[in-house]
Design a protein around this motif. Structure first.
Motif, mmCIF file in Angstrom:
data_model
loop_
_atom_site.group_PDB
_atom_site.id
_atom_site.type_symbol
_atom_site.label_atom_id
_atom_site.label_comp_id
_atom_site.label_asym_id
_atom_site.label_seq_id
_atom_site.Cartn_x
_atom_site.Cartn_y
_atom_site.Cartn_z
ATOM 1 N N SER A 320 77.372 44.147 51.279
ATOM 2 C CA SER A 320 76.291 44.181 50.302
ATOM 3 C C SER A 320 76.693 45.040 49.104
ATOM 4 C CB SER A 320 75.030 44.772 50.942
ATOM 5 O OG SER A 320 75.217 46.153 51.203
ATOM 6 N N ARG A 321 76.003 44.851 47.999
ATOM 7 C CA ARG A 321 76.310 45.631 46.797
ATOM 8 C C ARG A 321 76.190 47.123 47.074
ATOM 9 N NH1 ARG A 321 73.361 48.302 43.523
ATOM 10 N NH2 ARG A 321 71.446 47.447 44.419
ATOM 11 N N ILE A 322 75.184 47.536 47.842
ATOM 12 C CA ILE A 322 75.007 48.961 48.155
ATOM 13 C C ILE A 322 76.242 49.496 48.862
ATOM 14 C CG2 ILE A 322 73.661 50.588 49.549
ATOM 15 C CD1 ILE A 322 71.220 48.780 49.050
ATOM 16 N N CYS A 323 76.760 48.714 49.814
ATOM 17 C CA CYS A 323 77.941 49.161 50.561
ATOM 18 C C CYS A 323 79.173 49.214 49.670
ATOM 19 C CB CYS A 323 78.206 48.229 51.746
ATOM 20 S SG CYS A 323 76.984 48.357 53.070
ATOM 21 N N ARG A 324 79.356 48.203 48.842
ATOM 22 C CA ARG A 324 80.553 48.156 48.006
ATOM 23 C C ARG A 324 80.638 49.348 47.072
ATOM 24 N NH1 ARG A 324 78.987 42.706 47.393
ATOM 25 N NH2 ARG A 324 78.411 43.079 45.213
ATOM 26 N N GLU A 325 79.506 49.900 46.676
ATOM 27 C CA GLU A 325 79.486 51.014 45.738
ATOM 28 C C GLU A 325 79.443 52.376 46.434
ATOM 29 O OE1 GLU A 325 76.108 50.218 43.292
ATOM 30 O OE2 GLU A 325 77.036 48.467 42.310
ATOM 31 N N CYS A 326 79.469 52.378 47.767
ATOM 32 C CA CYS A 326 79.320 53.617 48.529
ATOM 33 C C CYS A 326 80.647 54.374 48.593
ATOM 34 C CB CYS A 326 78.835 53.299 49.936
ATOM 35 S SG CYS A 326 78.673 54.763 50.989
ATOM 36 N N PRO A 350 73.107 46.841 54.251
ATOM 37 C CA PRO A 350 73.839 47.925 54.908
ATOM 38 C C PRO A 350 73.451 47.987 56.390
ATOM 39 C CG PRO A 350 72.717 48.688 52.922
ATOM 40 C CD PRO A 350 72.170 47.328 53.242
ATOM 41 N N SER A 351 74.193 48.727 57.158
ATOM 42 C CA SER A 351 73.847 48.919 58.566
ATOM 43 C C SER A 351 72.493 49.595 58.693
ATOM 44 C CB SER A 351 74.914 49.777 59.244
ATOM 45 O OG SER A 351 74.481 50.198 60.525
ATOM 46 N N VAL A 352 71.767 49.238 59.733
ATOM 47 C CA VAL A 352 70.515 49.929 60.023
ATOM 48 C C VAL A 352 70.783 51.402 60.339
ATOM 49 C CG1 VAL A 352 70.474 49.458 62.506
ATOM 50 C CG2 VAL A 352 68.310 49.666 61.258
ATOM 51 N N PHE A 353 72.048 51.741 60.644
ATOM 52 C CA PHE A 353 72.458 53.127 60.870
ATOM 53 C C PHE A 353 73.106 53.728 59.620
ATOM 54 C CE2 PHE A 353 72.466 51.337 65.175
ATOM 55 C CZ PHE A 353 71.739 52.296 65.868
ATOM 56 N N CYS A 354 72.835 53.153 58.457
ATOM 57 C CA CYS A 354 73.491 53.591 57.220
ATOM 58 C C CYS A 354 73.381 55.103 56.985
ATOM 59 C CB CYS A 354 72.938 52.815 56.025
ATOM 60 S SG CYS A 354 73.641 53.291 54.430
ATOM 61 N N PRO A 355 72.200 55.717 57.070
ATOM 62 C CA PRO A 355 72.127 57.172 56.830
ATOM 63 C C PRO A 355 72.976 57.967 57.816
ATOM 64 C CG PRO A 355 69.936 56.181 56.823
ATOM 65 C CD PRO A 355 70.873 55.138 57.347
ATOM 66 N N ASP A 356 73.031 57.478 59.062
ATOM 67 C CA ASP A 356 73.815 58.178 60.082
ATOM 68 C C ASP A 356 75.313 58.055 59.805
ATOM 69 O OD1 ASP A 356 71.607 58.823 62.197
ATOM 70 O OD2 ASP A 356 71.309 56.722 61.673
ATOM 71 N N LEU A 357 75.756 56.847 59.468
ATOM 72 C CA LEU A 357 77.180 56.658 59.200
ATOM 73 C C LEU A 357 77.616 57.453 57.976
ATOM 74 C CD1 LEU A 357 77.422 52.826 59.925
ATOM 75 C CD2 LEU A 357 78.388 54.674 61.302
ATOM 76 N N TYR A 358 76.783 57.465 56.954
ATOM 77 C CA TYR A 358 77.133 58.221 55.745
ATOM 78 C C TYR A 358 77.265 59.708 56.063
ATOM 79 C CZ TYR A 358 77.126 59.936 50.968
ATOM 80 O OH TYR A 358 77.478 60.556 49.803
ATOM 81 N N LYS A 359 76.302 60.261 56.765
ATOM 82 C CA LYS A 359 76.345 61.691 57.075
ATOM 83 C C LYS A 359 77.502 62.010 58.011
ATOM 84 C CE LYS A 359 73.600 65.582 58.767
ATOM 85 N NZ LYS A 359 72.258 66.044 59.225
ATOM 86 N N LEU A 360 77.705 61.180 59.027
ATOM 87 C CA LEU A 360 78.786 61.415 59.980
ATOM 88 C C LEU A 360 80.138 61.418 59.273
ATOM 89 C CD1 LEU A 360 79.886 61.641 62.898
ATOM 90 C CD2 LEU A 360 79.890 59.133 62.962
ATOM 91 N N ILE A 361 80.407 60.380 58.500
ATOM 92 C CA ILE A 361 81.715 60.254 57.850
ATOM 93 C C ILE A 361 81.917 61.357 56.825
ATOM 94 C CG2 ILE A 361 83.085 58.784 56.334
ATOM 95 C CD1 ILE A 361 81.723 56.373 57.816
ATOM 96 N N THR A 362 80.883 61.647 56.035
ATOM 97 C CA THR A 362 81.001 62.695 55.021
ATOM 98 C C THR A 362 81.312 64.042 55.656
ATOM 99 O OG1 THR A 362 79.455 61.528 53.569
ATOM 100 C CG2 THR A 362 79.812 63.863 53.132
#
Length: 741
Positions: A320-326, A350-362
């Motif tokens: 998705s566009r949101i993911c491509r720009e993340c 984006p994944s339904v776990f998007c906030p979790d994946l972003y925080k985890l990876i960051t």
């Protein structure tokens, strides 16, 4: 075959469609798709044979080097030993021509016994077991239909696998926020798994995962608690999710389909022979995983061309566009494909776990930065005394690989290096040992440092990638860099001549072509000792000229023979007379670079800070001198790697200090380097001239320099300790002359 598309290489074979547990979080039985109900309980031998034939047909057509198969269910052990034995025999026979066939089975473990273990050992099958933590955590979901606990049976199975490490594949653990992450992690470690897969519970935007109020990323919090325990414990087990984040942070491939941008190469074969996409799509809607194809009527190329399969193979463009720009998309990859589903939007979310994946990876990226390395106290102590055995040097080498990886990662977005980067990432997955041999060549690091500074071309990365391809016997086409009309492939050969600054290199079954033509090739030279030690004799790498002395031009055969004779004699002397140095040198020295002859009456030798693993020398007058030069210069190699890890002195101290062996005063690092190197020089003459003038002179010089360092007032606390150990070492040498070093 219906066409030559991107091949599939991972196959989940559903050998049994029923289960002996009633786990309430299972995507097969409790989610939107209930097609299991209409399928045969067990896969028939006819379908087994047809499945094996389709995989073999696909592997042969695409010349696959490796195939991965997972036996799955339901519960696959319900198929019984006779059927599983015949299935494994059929698969192994059908795929005997494939170089690597990795077969695994995922089970709940309830039926696992010695008989099954013997069967899996016979066929080289690794066993993964599902367990969600300790008894309380596991029994939240993983119970029998009548509510009984499954924990004791699963524990018994895991203890059995602990006694059979050759078939132990690891543990799969589904996260539940109600379970304490530390307790879960420690409970899993008690079974000593080689791998742990932490799995997010299957969910979609239509059926989201539970989230406590006020906690936007609770799954990230849970996993970060485990990550910190894992880090503090020295990463005692391979956690695929964490290692995948670390690998993708440095531009490497993910180890799990849960994250990463690698195209999916997976297809499922159900008990009735129908092909399905990744079976976790069953969480989305009825028929989401279906393809309408089966093993009797369709080959695997047809499956690979299915729109749903293609959609999971488009990498960044398919997000998705949101993911491509993340900013974390290179690690996240949009998350697991089924977790992106929303009615009306399909999988373009984006994944339904998007906030979790972003925080985890960051957070993981922030905490690792580059891979951290810690030296054991005994290793630091041994090195400070001027020595260091095989394992001690391997610690240093590992830290240097991380630095090299960090340097290389900065180049992956360069336009003239991107294609080569993709080839290297692929080769690291397919031929890791050969690729590592190229990447750890000392002058690859020297090039990378110059490239980051803008002083050497990024396109040379293609030469490095081509070297890995050639060493592995693989195929590729790359636009490589030429130097003075020649193309150098580090650790492999020099090719040419060519016209211009670049050439199109093609590696494949017909050998190596440059711009479509065969060309002359001069292989790299090696030096070997009668004791089996082999190193590269470097006389052609275009980035070898990073030493304080000029390098020699390529050697003639007669000159190379002279080096071989000198090295063999010198190394025999080192091993015989200085075994405490020989072990470390053998573990860390992989390249000897040829320097131009110095003025008459002098010797020339060098070590370059950015070329770990190499020393340079002009051919000395006798093998004993070469032995001394190897010992002397490898001291600089060791200390340079240590200084990349630790601050031993105040780098802002501008003062210069007297060095007994030089007329000019030296900066503090120069004095430290010289003193450390002369520990080995003193030890050399201690053995060879225990009461001679050279031993006495170098002993006095080294002891004096140690005291200058200790009294400088600019050492860090660790530097004080390091120099104190150096003092102990030189004091011992002076007090105990003679004897093997």
């Amino acid at each position: 075959m219906s066409g030559r598309g991107a091949p599939l290489s991972q196959f989940i074979i559903k050998v049994h469609s029923r289960c002996d547990l009633a786990c309430d979080h299972c995507y097969v039985y409790t989610k939107a798709d209930q097609s299991w109900n209409s399928r045969p309980r067990a896969m028939s031998e006819e379908i087994v044979a047809r499945t094996a034939g389709r995989i073999a047909e696909h592997a042969r057509f695409h010349r696959l080097d490796d195939v991965r198969i997972v036996l799955h269910g339901g519960e696959p052990l319900l198929a019984g030993r006779p059927l599983l034995g015949r299935l494994l025999s059929i698969l192994r026979d059908a795929l005997s021509f494939v170089p690597e066939v990795d077969i695994r089975i995922h089970t709940n473990g309830l039926l696992l016994d010695e008989g099954f273990c013997d069967l899996f050992a016979e066929h080289g099958v690794r066993v993964g077991v599902s367990l969600d933590g300790d008894r309380r955590a596991n029994d939240l979901h993983r119970r029998y239909a009548d509510g009984r606990s499954s924990y004791d049976q699963v524990s018994r199975a895991l203890r059995l696998l602990q006694s059979r490490p050759g078939i132990y594949g690891g543990i799969l653990c589904t996260i539940d926020l109600a379970n304490d992450p530390a307790n879960v992690y420690r409970a899993l470690l008690r079974f000593e798994p080689p791998h742990v897969d932490f799995l997010l519970p299957h969910a979609t935007w239509d059926d989201p995962p539970p989230r406590p109020a006020g906690r936007p990323a609770p799954y990230a919090d849970w996993l970060l608690s485990v990550f910190r325990l894992w880090e503090e414990g020295g990463r005692p087990v391979d956690v695929r999710l964490f290692n995948s984040i670390i690998r993708t942070t440095h531009g490497r491939s993910s180890l799990t389909e849960a994250i990463g941008l690698e195209p999916s190469a997976l297809v499922v074969i159900e008990t009735d022979g129908t092909y399905e996409q990744v079976d976790s799509l069953k969480v989305a809607y009825e028929g989401a995983a279906g393809t309408g194809m089966n093993v009797f009527s369709h080959d695997l190329d047809a499956v690979a061309a299915h729109p749903g399969v293609v959609a999971r193979r488009t990498g960044l463009a398919g997000l998705s566009r949101i993911c491509r720009e993340c900013p974390v998309v290179s690690s996240c990859g949009g998350g697991l494909y089924p977790h992106r589903y929303r009615s009306g939007a399909g999988f373009d979310e984006p994944s339904v776990f998007c906030p979790d994946l972003y925080k985890l990876i960051t957070n993981v990226r922030g905490e690792i930065k580059i891979q951290r390395h810690v030296l054991p106290a005994h290793t630091l102590d041994a090195l400070a005394r001027g020595l260091g055995g095989e394992q001690d040097i391997r610690w240093l080498a590992a830290s240097q690989r991380s630095l090299q990886q960090a340097l290389m990662t900065t180049l992956r977005t360069r336009e003239d290096a991107r294609a080569a980067w993709d080839v290297l990432v692929d080769m690291e997955s397919r031929a890791p040992d050969e690729t590592r041999r190229v990447l750890t060549h000392p002058y690859v690091r020297a090039w990378a440092v110059q490239c980051v500074k803008g002083r050497s071309p990024a396109r040379y990365l293609a030469n490095i990638a081509a070297a890995a391809v050639v060493r592995a016997g693989a195929e590729a086409e790359l636009l490589v860099q030429a130097h003075d009309g020649l193309v150098h492939l580090p650790t492999v050969a020099t090719l040419g001549p060519v016209r211009g600054e670049t050439a199109l290199l093609t590696a494949g079954p017909d050998g190596i072509l440059l711009d479509g033509r065969e060309t002359a090739s001069r292989s790299v030279r090696t030096l070997t000792s009668g004791t089996g030690y082999e190193i590269l004799l470097e006389d052609s790498d275009p980035y070898r000229d990073c030493h304080q002395w000029p390098v020699a031009p390529p050697l003639s055969d007669e000159q190379a023979d002279a080096w071989q004779a000198a090295f063999d004699a010198a190394w025999r002397l080192v091993e015989r007379e200085h075994p405490s140095y020989a072990e470390g040198i053998r573990a860390g020295l992989n390249t000897l670079t040829v320097l131009a002859p110095p003025p008459p009456g002098r010797e020339a030798s060098s070590a370059a800070r950015q070329a770990f693993g190499a020393v340079a020398a002009a051919l000395p007058r006798d093998p004993a001198t070469l032995a001394l030069l190897l010992m002397h210069e490898f001291q600089h190699v060791k200390l340079g790697a240590l200084l990349d890890l630790f601050d031993l002195y105040d780098e802002n101290d501008p003062r210069r200090f007297p060095a007994p062996w030089r007329d000019d005063p030296r900066p503090l690092e120069g004095l430290l380097q010289g003193t450390y190197a002369h520990l080995a020089v003193t030890d050399f003459w201690r053995v060879h001239e225990p009461r001679g003038e050279r031993f006495l002179r170098w002993g006095r010089h080294t002891a004096s320099a140690v005291e200058t360092l200790a009294g400088s007032g600019s050492l860090t606390p660790l530097g004080d300790l390091f120099v104190a150990r150096m003092r102990e070492a030189v004091t011992r040498m002076i007090a105990e002359p003679g004897g093997a070093g």
